[in-house]
Write a protein that holds these residues in place. Structure first.
Motif, mmCIF file in Angstrom:
data_model
loop_
_atom_site.group_PDB
_atom_site.id
_atom_site.type_symbol
_atom_site.label_atom_id
_atom_site.label_comp_id
_atom_site.label_asym_id
_atom_site.label_seq_id
_atom_site.Cartn_x
_atom_site.Cartn_y
_atom_site.Cartn_z
ATOM 1 N N UNK A 1 -6.887 16.638 45.574
ATOM 2 C CA UNK A 1 -6.825 16.783 47.026
ATOM 3 C C UNK A 1 -6.394 15.471 47.681
ATOM 4 N N UNK A 2 -6.954 14.380 47.216
ATOM 5 C CA UNK A 2 -6.570 13.077 47.759
ATOM 6 C C UNK A 2 -5.115 12.751 47.431
ATOM 7 N N UNK A 3 -4.713 13.027 46.180
ATOM 8 C CA UNK A 3 -3.358 12.674 45.751
ATOM 9 C C UNK A 3 -2.293 13.394 46.572
ATOM 10 N N UNK A 4 -2.454 14.681 46.774
ATOM 11 C CA UNK A 4 -1.427 15.470 47.447
ATOM 12 C C UNK A 4 -1.544 15.462 48.973
ATOM 13 N N UNK A 5 -2.724 15.095 49.497
ATOM 14 C CA UNK A 5 -2.942 15.259 50.939
ATOM 15 C C UNK A 5 -3.211 13.986 51.716
ATOM 16 N N UNK A 6 -3.784 12.970 51.082
ATOM 17 C CA UNK A 6 -4.254 11.808 51.832
ATOM 18 C C UNK A 6 -3.223 10.684 51.849
ATOM 19 N N UNK A 7 -2.855 10.262 53.050
ATOM 20 C CA UNK A 7 -1.956 9.126 53.230
ATOM 21 C C UNK A 7 -2.315 8.441 54.545
ATOM 22 N N UNK A 8 -3.401 7.659 54.538
ATOM 23 C CA UNK A 8 -3.852 7.017 55.775
ATOM 24 C C UNK A 8 -2.955 5.878 56.239
ATOM 25 N N UNK A 9 -2.116 5.373 55.333
ATOM 26 C CA UNK A 9 -1.240 4.254 55.677
ATOM 27 C C UNK A 9 0.066 4.418 54.907
ATOM 28 N N UNK A 10 1.141 4.752 55.607
ATOM 29 C CA UNK A 10 2.421 5.006 54.941
ATOM 30 C C UNK A 10 3.253 3.747 54.744
ATOM 31 N N UNK B 1 1.103 11.676 48.056
ATOM 32 C CA UNK B 1 1.491 11.854 49.461
ATOM 33 C C UNK B 1 2.245 10.623 49.959
ATOM 34 N N UNK B 2 1.752 9.434 49.633
ATOM 35 C CA UNK B 2 2.418 8.186 50.047
ATOM 36 C C UNK B 2 3.802 8.084 49.433
ATOM 37 N N UNK B 3 3.926 8.445 48.148
ATOM 38 C CA UNK B 3 5.208 8.292 47.460
ATOM 39 C C UNK B 3 6.303 9.151 48.086
ATOM 40 N N UNK B 4 5.920 10.249 48.717
ATOM 41 C CA UNK B 4 6.903 11.122 49.367
ATOM 42 C C UNK B 4 6.838 11.026 50.892
ATOM 43 N N UNK B 5 6.205 9.953 51.408
ATOM 44 C CA UNK B 5 6.140 9.713 52.861
ATOM 45 C C UNK B 5 5.534 10.908 53.603
ATOM 46 N N UNK B 6 4.538 11.573 53.004
ATOM 47 C CA UNK B 6 3.914 12.716 53.664
ATOM 48 C C UNK B 6 2.678 12.236 54.417
ATOM 49 N N UNK B 7 2.739 12.335 55.747
ATOM 50 C CA UNK B 7 1.633 11.908 56.598
ATOM 51 C C UNK B 7 1.127 13.106 57.392
ATOM 52 N N UNK B 8 -0.125 13.484 57.161
ATOM 53 C CA UNK B 8 -0.738 14.591 57.887
ATOM 54 C C UNK B 8 -2.169 14.163 58.191
ATOM 55 N N UNK B 9 -2.443 13.836 59.440
ATOM 56 C CA UNK B 9 -3.751 13.284 59.803
ATOM 57 C C UNK B 9 -4.890 14.262 59.519
ATOM 58 N N UNK B 10 -4.645 15.552 59.730
ATOM 59 C CA UNK B 10 -5.718 16.517 59.493
ATOM 60 C C UNK B 10 -6.075 16.580 58.010
ATOM 61 N N UNK B 11 -5.062 16.662 57.150
ATOM 62 C CA UNK B 11 -5.329 16.732 55.721
ATOM 63 C C UNK B 11 -5.954 15.433 55.204
ATOM 64 N N UNK B 12 -5.489 14.301 55.716
ATOM 65 C CA UNK B 12 -6.089 13.026 55.326
ATOM 66 C C UNK B 12 -7.561 12.986 55.717
ATOM 67 N N UNK B 13 -7.854 13.454 56.923
ATOM 68 C CA UNK B 13 -9.240 13.481 57.384
ATOM 69 C C UNK B 13 -10.111 14.420 56.570
ATOM 70 N N UNK B 14 -9.566 15.574 56.208
ATOM 71 C CA UNK B 14 -10.326 16.521 55.389
ATOM 72 C C UNK B 14 -10.620 15.943 54.002
#
Length: 532
Positions: A434-443, A453-466
């Motif tokens: 879940x962290x790997x695919x969803x969390x990116x608090x700092x891109x 998520x970071x490696x593909x520049x995926x930033x989603x605040x809701x998923x990171x928060x969850x």
């Protein structure tokens, strides 16, 4: 030419030369030496503070011990490894580990709490790719020496900066990054303050049943028994040869040049199915094949395009025609088996729907994109099938084929457009995926969490928060509910096309037994492999 007699003599030394290892596959293998043929071109480093690939992770599992390890009777629990027992404070912040007295390094010295503290401290200080597994709890270069320390020879004080789910913490410590290295040996090989990292890339300093004695990239790995470990091993040497071609692996098995082969194709597995001389060992894996869509590419950053690609693929055809008995369709970021995993498959090939989504994104005529993929099977065949499926909706894919480690390195540098990759769970807790695919608090390039998520520049605040909320949730039912919501949101938003979940197969040759494959590379042990 090395004869079988001279080969037997050579096994008495600590390691084999690359020439000797290659020659070993040209004669019947010695009784106390296991020769395994496997694709191992993903190896980058054996240093547990840096090791983050499948092949080196599996080797590390046999040359290192951790404080705790997965319970083989119940993969959702941990049991003591180098730690004899442990206690947790009422507030969930302080773990006190009592180390067992009989865990011993190849040097003959017992594993101490100081070794364990040093090992975890160096993970934080080096902060290599897998370092986040430990640093995510709030450990830094400035506080780690105070929070993780030996209070006597056998007692380790492990204090969290903030309370976390106890099972989550223990599973992280059971990961490869939690391996205990011998402090004196590592520091004796330190260069320019690297805490022994350069040396440990190709050597080992662990207390497992084996020790690393020889390695040549994309050629072989040799591990020899650690005579002091106290762990019973049935064979005193295991030689793992890099054999990229499954047909070559099968031929080695049939000739007796390999005792175990690991990458046979489904068709090859069928050809040996009725042969009583061979025994197939299988296990579902918590590893998945997926496509990463770099959000730095304008077309791929459109949500309709992400959905279009998910609806363009014939998942069942790939699983049935390319990977039967080796992979099954999996469309969730959590593989089946992890707590809270969703096993429904909402996507199927729908060309009209995919084309409509592209048109909605303003790309009715399609677009061109590159896809990096490993050259080994089944990735090469899967990539060609994906290329054809995406062409049908107007997405022209140019394949960039390379060694697995080249593809991994490129995506870690965020230089890919599309990339066909695999992901293996770091520890048997849903936070890993879940962290790997969803969390990116700092891109930014300075981010402390440089995973998928970071490696593909995926930033989603809701998923990171969850992801952050689920990691600290103490109520099991609420925690599972959070992960299930994350899976549904990831299917809708995330730039990852989840394709397949692995089934790992190992074929043992005549007279060979005792090989058991775990659901993670870290669960696979060589200790019980024997020959009749």
């Amino acid at each position: 030419m090395l004869t079988r007699r001279s080969l037997l003599a050579s096994t008495a030394v600590a390691g084999l030369s690359a020439h000797a290892v290659r020659t070993a596959a040209c004669a019947a293998t010695p009784r106390d030496v296991i020769v395994m043929a496997k694709q191992i071109d993903d190896i980058i480093s054996f240093d547990p503070a840096e090791s983050y690939e499948f092949s080196n992770g599996e080797v590390d599992a046999n040359v290192y011990r951790r404080l705790v390890a997965p319970d083989h009777a119940d993969n959702t629990k941990v049991t003591g490894d180098a730690a004899e027992s442990w206690t947790v404070s009422a507030d969930g912040k302080v773990f006190t580990f009592l180390l067992r007295p009989d865990a011993v390094f190849p040097s003959g010295k017992a594993v101490t709490a100081e070794d364990a503290a040093f090992s975890l401290q160096r993970v934080v200080k080096l902060n290599k790719t897998p370092g986040f597994i430990i640093t995510q709890f709030g450990f830094t270069r400035d506080n780690v020496d105070t929070l993780i320390k030996a209070t006597d020879a056998r007692t380790l004080h492990f204090e969290l900066p903030a309370a976390q789910s106890t099972s989550f913490v223990l599973f992280c410590l059971s990961a490869n990054v939690g391996s205990i290295v011998e402090k004196a040996t590592v520091l004796a090989n330190e260069v320019n303050g690297d805490l022994g990292n350069a040396w440990l890339k190709t050597h080992s300093a662990g207390a497992g049943g084996y020790q690393l004695t020889s390695y040549a990239a994309s050629d072989h790995v040799t591990i020899d028994v650690n005579p002091h470990s106290g762990i019973a091993t049935s064979s005193r040497r295991v030689v793992i040869r890099h054999v990229a071609d499954p047909s070559a692996q099968l031929l080695m098995l049939q000739k007796g040049d390999a005792d175990i082969v690991r990458n046979l194709t489904p068709d090859q597995l069928k050809t040996i199915g009725d042969n009583p001389d061979f025994h197939v060992t299988s296990s579902p894996q918590s590893s998945q094949i997926y496509i990463a869509l770099n959000q730095d590419v304008p077309e791929l950053a459109k949500p309709q395009v992400r959905q279009a690609l998910k609806w363009a693929i014939d998942y069942d055809a790939i699983a049935t025609n390319i990977t039967p008995n080796s992979y099954v369709v999996s469309q969730s970021i959590l593989p089946a088996g992890l707590p809270g995993a969703l096993t429904d498959k909402p996507f199927h090939r729908d060309v009209a729907k995919a084309r409509a989504l592209l048109a909605e994104a303003g790309l009715a005529d399609g677009f061109s994109v590159t896809m990096d993929c490993p050259s080994v099977q089944p990735y090469a065949d899967i990539a060609q099938a994906l290329q054809a499926d995406l062409a049908a909706i107007g997405v022209k894919v140019s394949l960039v084929v390379g060694d697995t480690k080249q593809v991994i390195t490129k995506t870690r540098a965020r230089q890919h457009q599309l990339a066909l990759l695999y992901w293996g769970t770091d520890y048997f807790d849903p936070n890993s995926n879940a962290q790997a695919f969803c969390a990116n608090p700092d891109d930014s390039d300075a981010s402390k969490l440089k995973i998928l998520a970071w490696r593909s520049h995926f930033v989603d605040k809701e998923l990171t928060g969850l992801a952050e909320a689920a990691a600290t949730e103490l109520d099991s039912a609420r925690r599972v509910a959070l992960y299930q919501r994350m899976q549904l949101l990831a299917q809708e938003r995330a730039p990852f096309v989840m394709l397949l979940q692995a089934i790992s197969n190992g074929v043992q040759g005549k007279g060979v037994s005792g090989f058991v494959i775990g659901p993670l590379p870290d669960y696979t042990k060589y200790y019980g492999i024997r020959k009749a």
